[in-house]
Design an enzyme around this catalytic site. Structure first.
Site, PDB file in Angstrom:
ATOM      1  N   ILE A 154      11.848  65.805  -0.375  1.00 31.65           N
ATOM      2  CA  ILE A 154      12.514  64.919   0.351  1.00 31.65           C
ATOM      3  C   ILE A 154      13.650  64.965  -0.484  1.00 31.65           C
ATOM      4  O   ILE A 154      14.772  64.126   0.739  1.00 31.65           O
ATOM      5  CB  ILE A 154      10.869  63.710   0.458  1.00 31.65           C
ATOM      6  CG1 ILE A 154      10.056  64.935   0.954  1.00 31.65           C
ATOM      7  CG2 ILE A 154      11.306  63.441   1.718  1.00 31.65           C
ATOM      8  CD1 ILE A 154       8.036  64.441   0.925  1.00 31.65           C
ATOM      9  N   SER A 232       8.207  56.648   1.989  1.00 39.63           N
ATOM     10  CA  SER A 232       7.246  57.523   0.492  1.00 39.63           C
ATOM     11  C   SER A 232       5.549  56.934   1.052  1.00 39.63           C
ATOM     12  O   SER A 232       4.529  57.240   1.146  1.00 39.63           O
ATOM     13  CB  SER A 232       7.721  56.958  -0.372  1.00 39.63           C
ATOM     14  OG  SER A 232       7.043  58.077  -1.565  1.00 39.63           O
ATOM     15  N   ARG A 233       5.446  55.769   0.104  1.00 34.77           N
ATOM     16  CA  ARG A 233       4.338  55.185  -0.432  1.00 34.77           C
ATOM     17  C   ARG A 233       4.262  53.669  -0.371  1.00 34.77           C
ATOM     18  O   ARG A 233       5.413  53.267  -0.882  1.00 34.77           O
ATOM     19  CB  ARG A 233       3.418  55.667  -2.159  1.00 34.77           C
ATOM     20  CG  ARG A 233       2.569  56.673  -1.392  1.00 34.77           C
ATOM     21  CD  ARG A 233       1.463  57.253  -0.500  1.00 34.77           C
ATOM     22  NE  ARG A 233       1.147  58.309  -0.865  1.00 34.77           N
ATOM     23  CZ  ARG A 233       1.567  59.274   0.252  1.00 34.77           C
ATOM     24  NH1 ARG A 233       2.822  59.084   1.117  1.00 34.77           N
ATOM     25  NH2 ARG A 233       1.014  60.113  -0.153  1.00 34.77           N
ATOM     26  N   ASP A 257       7.740  53.372   7.621  1.00 37.12           N
ATOM     27  CA  ASP A 257       7.078  53.529   8.059  1.00 37.12           C
ATOM     28  C   ASP A 257       5.425  53.796   6.718  1.00 37.12           C
ATOM     29  O   ASP A 257       4.507  54.054   7.376  1.00 37.12           O
ATOM     30  CB  ASP A 257       7.603  55.020   7.804  1.00 37.12           C
ATOM     31  CG  ASP A 257       6.850  56.110   8.332  1.00 37.12           C
ATOM     32  OD1 ASP A 257       6.101  55.399   9.398  1.00 37.12           O
ATOM     33  OD2 ASP A 257       6.075  56.908   7.823  1.00 37.12           O
ATOM     34  N   GLU A 262      -2.634  49.122   3.876  1.00 38.15           N
ATOM     35  CA  GLU A 262      -1.984  49.840   5.716  1.00 38.15           C
ATOM     36  C   GLU A 262      -3.071  50.383   5.432  1.00 38.15           C
ATOM     37  O   GLU A 262      -3.508  50.475   7.083  1.00 38.15           O
ATOM     38  CB  GLU A 262      -1.506  50.698   5.987  1.00 38.15           C
ATOM     39  CG  GLU A 262      -0.661  52.389   4.482  1.00 38.15           C
ATOM     40  CD  GLU A 262       0.066  53.009   4.791  1.00 38.15           C
ATOM     41  OE1 GLU A 262      -0.147  54.428   5.359  1.00 38.15           O
ATOM     42  OE2 GLU A 262       0.869  52.916   4.702  1.00 38.15           O
ATOM     43  N   HIS A 294       3.292  54.987   9.422  1.00 37.44           N
ATOM     44  CA  HIS A 294       3.042  55.756   8.447  1.00 37.44           C
ATOM     45  C   HIS A 294       3.448  57.780   9.076  1.00 37.44           C
ATOM     46  O   HIS A 294       2.156  58.783   9.588  1.00 37.44           O
ATOM     47  CB  HIS A 294       2.049  55.979   7.547  1.00 37.44           C
ATOM     48  CG  HIS A 294       1.327  57.020   6.739  1.00 37.44           C
ATOM     49  ND1 HIS A 294       1.333  56.394   5.480  1.00 37.44           N
ATOM     50  CD2 HIS A 294       2.514  58.446   5.581  1.00 37.44           C
ATOM     51  CE1 HIS A 294       1.088  57.187   4.116  1.00 37.44           C
ATOM     52  NE2 HIS A 294       2.150  58.074   4.529  1.00 37.44           N
ATOM     53  N   GLN A 295       4.233  56.968  10.316  1.00 33.46           N
ATOM     54  CA  GLN A 295       4.522  59.002  10.958  1.00 33.46           C
ATOM     55  C   GLN A 295       5.587  59.688  10.415  1.00 33.46           C
ATOM     56  O   GLN A 295       5.977  60.951  11.449  1.00 33.46           O
ATOM     57  CB  GLN A 295       4.879  58.283  11.849  1.00 33.46           C
ATOM     58  CG  GLN A 295       6.146  57.547  12.867  1.00 33.46           C
ATOM     59  CD  GLN A 295       6.690  57.551  14.258  1.00 33.46           C
ATOM     60  OE1 GLN A 295       5.417  56.349  14.502  1.00 33.46           O
ATOM     61  NE2 GLN A 295       6.650  57.956  15.099  1.00 33.46           N
ATOM     62  N   ALA A 296       6.531  59.607   9.481  1.00 35.61           N
ATOM     63  CA  ALA A 296       6.972  60.021   9.128  1.00 35.61           C
ATOM     64  C   ALA A 296       6.980  61.801   9.158  1.00 35.61           C
ATOM     65  O   ALA A 296       7.333  62.275   9.255  1.00 35.61           O
ATOM     66  CB  ALA A 296       7.984  59.501   7.449  1.00 35.61           C
TER      67      ALA A 296
END
Length: 331
Positions: A154, A232-233, A257, A262, A294-296
C-alpha cells in the site's frame, strides 16, 4: 453446513453470497461480532467476521462453547484477535493477507487532496449558494515532500501516486522496498521524515511496537503546516495528543479513515444518539480535519478479492490444507 457471516455491509452482501454460492451455504448478518452477538453463532462450525469484530478471549470462549471451530476474518489486520486463546481452544483462525493495495492508497490520496484543497468545506458552502473563496486556499503538492511511514504494497502504491504528482519521497520502514527506491525515495529515520515532510501518510500494521507510533512527541516533530493522513489503523495515532495539537492551531489538514476507538461506532448509524466519545466529538469539529468511516478498502475490486480469499480459506479448512492466510492452524 451454514456459515455465519457477521458485519456484512449492504453493498458487500451480494458479493459474499455470490462467492459462496457454489461451495457453502452462507447467512449474512449486518450485526458485528462482539460479546453480545456471539451467542447467535451457536451451532455454526465456521463464522466469518469483519475488520471491527471483537475476537477477544471472552468472545472466542462463547464461540467455542457454541461449536465454532473456525473464524474466517474478512480483513488483513488481526490485532483484534486473541490468537493465544484461539490456539488454546483449538480454533482455526484465517485472515486475508492480500487484497488490492490501490483501494487504500487511492483513498489515502483522496483524503490528502480533500483536506489540502478544502473540498468538503467548499461543497457545503456551494450547497448553501455561498460561492466565496475565503478560507479555501490550498497548496500545490508538486515539488513538496511526501513522507511514507510503511512502504509495503500500500505504501508503495501511495508513493507511486505521489511520484506522479511530482513530489519528493521520504520513507521509513524496517526494510527498504526496492520499488520505492527506484522512484527516488530516500529512507530516513522517523524523526527526520516527520520534520521534513509536507504530507505524512501511515501504512504500517498495528502491533504493540507501532501503537501510538504518532504520539505527542512525533506530532510535535511535524511541521505546523503539515498534512497527516491515516488510512491504516486508528491505534497508530494518539488521538488525544492529536486533538491537543489541533487546538493549538497546528497542521494544514488531517485526514483520518480510522480511529483508535472506532469499534462500536464505525459502520453503524449513530446519528440519532448522543455522542459519548468526547475525543471523537471534538475531533470532527476542527475545520481542517476530515474523518471517514474506515472505507478506504471499500471498492468492488478489493472487497471482491477479500471475499474470494475468505472462500478459499474456508475450503482449505474443510480440506485440511494450510495457506499463508492461516494465523492459527487447525488442531
Amino acid at each position: 453446513m451454514e456459515i455465519l457471516a457477521f458485519g456484512v455491509q449492504a453493498d458487500e452482501k451480494p458479493l459474499v453470497e455470490r462467492a459462496f454460492r457454489d461451495h457453502e451455504d452462507v447467512r449474512c448478518l449486518d450485526v458485528f461480532l462482539n460479546e453480545d452477538t456471539a451467542p447467535i453463532a451457536a451451532g455454526h462450525e465456521i463464522v466469518s467476521t469483519s475488520v471491527n469484530a471483537d475476537l477477544g478471549a471472552d468472545v472466542l470462549e462463547i464461540l467455542a462453547a457454541g461449536g465454532t471451530r473456525m473464524v474466517a476474518q474478512r480483513s488483513t489486520g488481526f490485532n483484534n484477535v486473541d490468537l493465544a486463546t484461539a490456539e488454546r481452544l483449538g480454533m482455526t483462525v484465517a485472515r486475508v493477507s492480500y487484497y488490492s493495495p490501490y483501494s487504500v492508497a487511492e483513498f489515502a490520496w483522496a483524503l490528502a487532496m480533500a483536506v489540502n484543497r478544502r473540498i468538503v468545506r467548499a461543497s457545503i458552502r456551494t450547497r448553501d449558494f455561498d460561492f466565496r473563496l475565503d478560507g479555501l486556499m490550498g497548496r500545490d503538492l508538486h515539488g513538496r515532500t511526501a513522507g511514507v511511514l510503511g512502504t509495503g504494497k500500500i505504501g508503495e502504491a501511495f508513493a507511486r501516486i505521489a511520484h506522479g504528482f511530482g513530489m519528493r519521497l521520504l520513507g521509513w520502514d524496517v526494510a527498504e522496498n526496492p520499488a520505492c527506491a527506484e522512484l527516488g525515495m530516500r529512507y530516513v529515520p522517523k524523526d527526520e521524515l516527520l520534520a521534513r515532510s509536507d504530507l505524512i501518510t501511515l501504512h504500517v500494521p498495528l502491533m504493540a511496537e507501532t501503537r501510538h507510533l504518532i504520539d505527542a512527541a512525533a506530532l510535535r516533530a511535524m511541521r505546523d503546516d503539515a498534512i497527516l493522513i491515516n488510512s491504516s489503523r486508528g491505534g497508530l495515532i494518539d488521538t488525544a495528543a492529536l486533538v491537543g495539537e489541533l487546538r493549538a492551531g497546528r497542521f494544514s489538514g488531517v485526514g483520518l479513515d480510522v480511529y483508535e476507538a472506532e469499534a462500536g461506532l464505525f459502520f453503524l448509524d449513530k446519528s440519532l444518539e448522543a455522542v459519548e466519545d468526547d475525543t471523537l466529538a471534538r475531533l470532527v469539529t476542527f475545520p481542517n480535519v476530515l474523518v471517514t468511516s474506515h472505507q478506504a478498502y471499500y471498492t468492488e475490486d478489493a472487497v471482491g478479492q477479500i471475499v474470494e480469499t475468505t472462500v478459499r480459506n474456508v475450503l482449505d479448512y474443510r480440506a485440511g490444507r494450510r495457506s499463508e492466510n492461516v494465523l492459527v492452524p487447525r488442531s
